[in-house]
Design a protein around this motif. Structure first.
Motif, PDB file in Angstrom:
ATOM      1  N   THR A  84       0.830  -1.201   0.000  1.00  0.00           N
ATOM      2  CA  THR A  84       0.000   0.000   0.000  1.00  0.00           C
ATOM      3  C   THR A  84       0.864   1.250   0.000  1.00  0.00           C
ATOM      4  N   ARG A  85       1.973   1.242   0.766  1.00  0.00           N
ATOM      5  CA  ARG A  85       2.895   2.387   0.777  1.00  0.00           C
ATOM      6  C   ARG A  85       3.479   2.626  -0.620  1.00  0.00           C
ATOM      7  N   GLU A  86       3.897   1.545  -1.247  1.00  0.00           N
ATOM      8  CA  GLU A  86       4.475   1.666  -2.591  1.00  0.00           C
ATOM      9  C   GLU A  86       3.441   2.184  -3.587  1.00  0.00           C
ATOM     10  N   ASN A  87       2.215   1.697  -3.475  1.00  0.00           N
ATOM     11  CA  ASN A  87       1.150   2.185  -4.357  1.00  0.00           C
ATOM     12  C   ASN A  87       0.867   3.665  -4.105  1.00  0.00           C
ATOM     13  N   ALA A  88       0.918   4.087  -2.849  1.00  0.00           N
ATOM     14  CA  ALA A  88       0.694   5.502  -2.536  1.00  0.00           C
ATOM     15  C   ALA A  88       1.809   6.362  -3.125  1.00  0.00           C
ATOM     16  N   ARG A  89       3.052   5.875  -3.060  1.00  0.00           N
ATOM     17  CA  ARG A  89       4.161   6.624  -3.666  1.00  0.00           C
ATOM     18  C   ARG A  89       3.968   6.755  -5.177  1.00  0.00           C
ATOM     19  N   ARG A  90       3.594   5.659  -5.810  1.00  0.00           N
ATOM     20  CA  ARG A  90       3.366   5.711  -7.263  1.00  0.00           C
ATOM     21  C   ARG A  90       2.216   6.644  -7.610  1.00  0.00           C
ATOM     22  N   ARG A  91       1.160   6.575  -6.812  1.00  0.00           N
ATOM     23  CA  ARG A  91       0.013   7.431  -7.057  1.00  0.00           C
ATOM     24  C   ARG A  91       0.400   8.895  -6.937  1.00  0.00           C
ATOM     25  N   ALA A  92       1.259   9.216  -5.968  1.00  0.00           N
ATOM     26  CA  ALA A  92       1.719  10.599  -5.819  1.00  0.00           C
ATOM     27  C   ALA A  92       2.543  11.025  -7.033  1.00  0.00           C
ATOM     28  N   GLU A  93       3.356  10.117  -7.570  1.00  0.00           N
ATOM     29  CA  GLU A  93       4.128  10.450  -8.772  1.00  0.00           C
ATOM     30  C   GLU A  93       3.204  10.669  -9.962  1.00  0.00           C
ATOM     31  N   TYR A  94       2.177   9.826 -10.096  1.00  0.00           N
ATOM     32  CA  TYR A  94       1.222  10.019 -11.183  1.00  0.00           C
ATOM     33  C   TYR A  94       0.463  11.334 -11.014  1.00  0.00           C
ATOM     34  N   GLN A  95       0.170  11.697  -9.781  1.00  0.00           N
ATOM     35  CA  GLN A  95      -0.520  12.969  -9.526  1.00  0.00           C
ATOM     36  C   GLN A  95       0.353  14.139  -9.963  1.00  0.00           C
ATOM     37  N   LYS A  96       1.660  14.061  -9.663  1.00  0.00           N
ATOM     38  CA  LYS A  96       2.575  15.122 -10.094  1.00  0.00           C
ATOM     39  C   LYS A  96       2.615  15.214 -11.608  1.00  0.00           C
ATOM     40  N   LEU A  97       2.690  14.062 -12.259  1.00  0.00           N
ATOM     41  CA  LEU A  97       2.714  14.043 -13.722  1.00  0.00           C
ATOM     42  C   LEU A  97       1.420  14.617 -14.293  1.00  0.00           C
ATOM     43  N   ALA A  98       0.302  14.242 -13.698  1.00  0.00           N
ATOM     44  CA  ALA A  98      -0.983  14.761 -14.171  1.00  0.00           C
ATOM     45  C   ALA A  98      -1.054  16.269 -13.978  1.00  0.00           C
ATOM     46  N   ASP A  99      -0.525  16.759 -12.852  1.00  0.00           N
ATOM     47  CA  ASP A  99      -0.523  18.205 -12.619  1.00  0.00           C
ATOM     48  C   ASP A  99       0.346  18.923 -13.641  1.00  0.00           C
ATOM     49  N   LEU A 100       1.508  18.349 -13.966  1.00  0.00           N
ATOM     50  CA  LEU A 100       2.383  18.967 -14.963  1.00  0.00           C
ATOM     51  C   LEU A 100       1.736  18.999 -16.341  1.00  0.00           C
ATOM     52  N   LEU A 101       1.006  17.924 -16.682  1.00  0.00           N
ATOM     53  CA  LEU A 101       0.376  17.843 -17.998  1.00  0.00           C
ATOM     54  C   LEU A 101      -0.987  18.508 -18.046  1.00  0.00           C
ATOM     55  N   GLY A 102      -1.524  18.871 -16.891  1.00  0.00           N
ATOM     56  CA  GLY A 102      -2.840  19.502 -16.850  1.00  0.00           C
ATOM     57  C   GLY A 102      -3.974  18.517 -17.049  1.00  0.00           C
ATOM     58  N   VAL A 103      -3.780  17.296 -16.607  1.00  0.00           N
ATOM     59  CA  VAL A 103      -4.790  16.248 -16.762  1.00  0.00           C
ATOM     60  C   VAL A 103      -5.479  16.053 -15.425  1.00  0.00           C
ATOM     61  N   ASP A 104      -6.816  15.847 -15.475  1.00  0.00           N
ATOM     62  CA  ASP A 104      -7.547  15.563 -14.241  1.00  0.00           C
ATOM     63  C   ASP A 104      -7.226  14.151 -13.788  1.00  0.00           C
TER      64      ASP A 104
END
Length: 153
Positions: A84-104
């Protein structure tokens, strides 16, 4: 030109050519077949080699035979929390990428599950400040970096 194929005529001409008595025809057939075999064998053996897989020894965790149910469940829970910790880390990275790309990117359901699984630790993972990257305009406003003197040997 290619509309009217005469396969039968071509095969008949080939057969007539093969049947003609030539002084070295059997020698030439033998050389042609041997050369073809050598080429195909060489390609299959040396240009496209097949490596037999080597034996692998795979070690696995060895548990004691007298472990209690509580120990087993504690191991399961520890592995589930790590996943679960590893999934949360990955999810945070995807959130950063989505924020950079402007994707919801909505991870509220997964964040809720993480909070249920990890409890207080999930809030600490979420509170970690994400490293911010400066934009090109911010770097230009700071000015050039001071030049360092080159090292002399």
């Amino acid at each position: 030109m290619f509309n009217n194929w005469d396969v039968g005529g071509g095969l008949g001409d080939f057969w007539a050519y093969i049947r003609e008595p030539r002084p070295h025809r059997w020698t030439m057939w033998g050389v042609a077949i041997a050369l073809t075999w050598v080429i195909f064998h060489g390609v299959s053996q040396y240009l496209i080699p097949y490596e037999k897989p080597e034996r692998q020894i795979i070690y696995f965790e060895n548990w004691q035979a007298d472990r209690s149910e509580a120990d087993i469940r504690a191991d399961w829970v520890a592995r589930a929390k790590e996943t679960t910790r590893e999934n949360a880390r990955r999810r945070a990275e995807y959130q950063k990428l989505a924020d950079l790309l402007g994707v919801d990117y909505d991870s509220s359901e997964a964040d809720k599950l993480t909070r249920e699984t990890l409890g207080q630790e999930a809030d600490e993972l979420a509170k970690k400040p994400a490293p911010t990257r400066s934009t090109l305009a911010e770097r230009a406003a700071r000015g050039p970096k001071p030049a360092t003197a080159p090292r002399q040997p």
